[in-house]
Design an enzyme around this catalytic site. Structure first.
Site, PDB file in Angstrom:
ATOM      1  CB  SER A   1     -26.327  31.312 -29.520  1.00  0.00           C
ATOM      2  OG  SER A   1     -25.452  30.479 -30.205  1.00  0.00           O
TER       3      SER A   1
ATOM      4  CE  LYS B   1     -24.444  21.162 -25.115  1.00  0.00           C
ATOM      5  NZ  LYS B   1     -23.157  22.244 -23.950  1.00  0.00           N
TER       6      LYS B   1
ATOM      7  CG  ASP C   1     -19.360  21.526 -24.177  1.00  0.00           C
ATOM      8  OD1 ASP C   1     -19.342  22.123 -25.082  1.00  0.00           O
ATOM      9  OD2 ASP C   1     -20.626  20.791 -23.788  1.00  0.00           O
TER      10      ASP C   1
ATOM     11  N   GLY D   1     -23.662  18.564 -13.283  1.00  0.00           N
ATOM     12  CA  GLY D   1     -24.547  18.499 -14.563  1.00  0.00           C
ATOM     13  C   GLY D   1     -23.600  18.493 -15.938  1.00  0.00           C
TER      14      GLY D   1
ATOM     15  CG  ASN E   1     -23.861  19.516  -7.105  1.00  0.00           C
ATOM     16  OD1 ASN E   1     -23.508  19.959  -8.057  1.00  0.00           O
ATOM     17  ND2 ASN E   1     -24.689  18.268  -7.844  1.00  0.00           N
ATOM     18  NE  ARG E   2     -28.502  23.154  -6.031  1.00  0.00           N
ATOM     19  CZ  ARG E   2     -30.021  23.618  -6.854  1.00  0.00           C
ATOM     20  NH1 ARG E   2     -30.341  25.456  -5.875  1.00  0.00           N
ATOM     21  NH2 ARG E   2     -29.976  23.596  -7.868  1.00  0.00           N
TER      22      ARG E   2
ATOM     23  CE1 TYR F   1     -20.410  31.319 -21.829  1.00  0.00           C
ATOM     24  CE2 TYR F   1     -20.684  33.936 -22.485  1.00  0.00           C
ATOM     25  CZ  TYR F   1     -21.055  32.356 -22.415  1.00  0.00           C
ATOM     26  OH  TYR F   1     -22.122  32.003 -23.622  1.00  0.00           O
TER      27      TYR F   1
END
Ligand code: ATR
Length: 282
Positions: A15, A66, A102, A130, A152-153, A224
Site C-alpha cells: 500500500s 471494502k 474512488d 469490477g 467486460n470479458r 499505474y
C-alpha cells in the site's frame, strides 16, 4: 495524543497510502500518525470495536474489506451507497461514516491533468466491470455522460453492473457488452477508461484495435504499474491525450485526510515523484 489513522487490508505491504498521508502530515506541519495494518477477514469485527472505542480518527479500507465493512458503519455517504463499497471511514460526532472516494479521485485526476475533459461526454467506454468500474460509472454520471458503455470479458458481470445503475435511475444511458464489442462503439467515443487488471506488468489487450477509436478520445487507465501501460503507450502513439492512473490513487486519498486531520491536502508534483521513486524501489 496525536490523531491516528490507518489503512487496513490483506495483503497490505504494497500500500502506498502510508507514504501519501505521512507526506501530507509532514508538509502541512500536522501532528498525527498514519499506518498500514494487516487485518484478516476474521479479525475485521474486532478491529472495528477498537476503532469505535476511540483509538483512531478513521482510516482507509482496502481489499478484501471494502464491502464487509459496510455492516459496521452507522451511516454511508451517497457515494458509498451508490458504489456499494467503502474505502474511507471517519467519525461525525460519534457516528462512524463510510465513504467511497474512488469516483472523486477519478474525477479530480482528470480535472487536474486534462483541462475541460468533460466538456463533451456523449459516450464513455469503460473496460471492466469490477469495483473500480462501479465507482467510475457513478463518477461519469455525475458529469452527465450521455451514454456509458461497459465492456467486460464476462458479459454477465457487465450486465449486472449496468442493471444496478439503471435501477438508480441516473442520467446516463448504460449499455453492457463484451470486450470484443469495442469496435462497435469506439469510432464515436469521447473517453476510454481501462479498469481491468490488463496493463499490470505490461500485459496488453489483444481483443481490439485502437486505430478505430475516435481521434479526439481521451484515454485513461487506472493501472499505474507501469505508469505508461501498453494501452496508454499505443494511444499516445496514435496522438490521443492520455492520463495515467497514479493521480487517481493520490486524489482519492485527499478527502479522508481532511476528515481525520482537518486540512484538505494538495496533490503536488512532489508527492507524485515521491510515490514514483518508491515504486521504482520495489
Ligand atoms: P477492481 O476492484 O480493481 O475493479 P475486480 O473487481 O477484481 O477489481 O475487477 C477486475 C476486472 O478486471 C473485471 O472486470 C475482470 O473481468 P471479469 O469480470 O471477466 O473477471 C477484469 N479482468 C481481470 N483479468 C482480466 C483479463 N485477463 N482479461 C480481461 N479482463 C480481465
Amino acid at each position: 495524543m496525536d490523531s491516528m489513522a490507518f489503512v487496513i487490508g490483506q495483503p497490505i505491504t504494497h500500500s502506498k497510502s502510508p507514504l501519501i498521508h505521512n507526506f501530507w502530515l509532514k508538509t502541512n506541519g500536522l501532528k498525527g500518525k498514519y499506518g498500514a495494518l494487516n487485518i484478516s477477514k476474521e479479525n475485521l469485527e474486532q478491529f472495528i470495536i477498537q476503532i469505535k472505542s476511540g483509538k483512531y480518527v478513521g482510516g482507509n479500507i482496502t481489499l478484501p474489506h471494502k464491502v464487509d465493512v459496510i455492516q459496521y458503519c452507522d451511516q454511508l455517504t451517497i457515494s458509498a451507497k451508490r458504489i456499494s463499497a467503502v474505502n474511507t471511514i471517519y467519525f461525525r460526532s460519534d457516528i462512524l461514516v463510510g465513504d467511497n472516494t474512488d469516483g472523486y479521485g477519478f474525477l479530480a485526476n482528470l480535472d487536474q491533468q486534462a483541462l475541460a475533459w468533460d466538456a463533451k461526454l456523449d459516450r464513455a467506454i469503460i473496460l471492466g466491470a469490477g469495483g473500480a468500474a462501479r465507482a467510475i460509472v457513478d463518477a461519469l454520471q455525475q458529469r452527465h455522460a450521455k451514454e456509458i458503455i461497459i465492456l467486460n470479458r464476462t458479459l454477465s458481470t457487465a450486465q449486472s453492473l449496468a442493471t444496478a445503475f439503471k435501477e438508480q435511475s441516473g442520467v446516463s444511458k448504460i449499455i453492457a457488452g463484451k470486450l470484443i464489442d469495442f469496435h462497435k462503439y469506439a469510432p464515436k467515443t469521447d473517453i476510454l477508461v481501462n479498469t481491468t487488471s490488463i496493463g499490470l506488468n505490461n500485459t496488453s489487450f489483444d481483443q481490439f484495435d485502437l486505430d478505430i477509436l475516435s481521434k479526439n478520445a481521451l484515454v485513461t487507465d487506472i493501472v499505474y504499474t507501469p505508469l505508461l501501460t501498453p494501452l496508454l503507450a499505443s494511444a499516445q502513439a496514435r496522438g490521443h491525450k492520455t492520463v495515467d492512473g497514479l493521480g487517481m490513487l493520490l486524489h482519492q486519498a485527499a478527502p479522508g485526510f481532511e476528515k481525520w486531520f482537518g486540512v484538505f491536502p494538495e496533490v503536488t508534483k512532489e508527492l507524485r515523484n515521491l510515490v514514483i521513486s518508491d515504486m521504482e524501489k520495489n
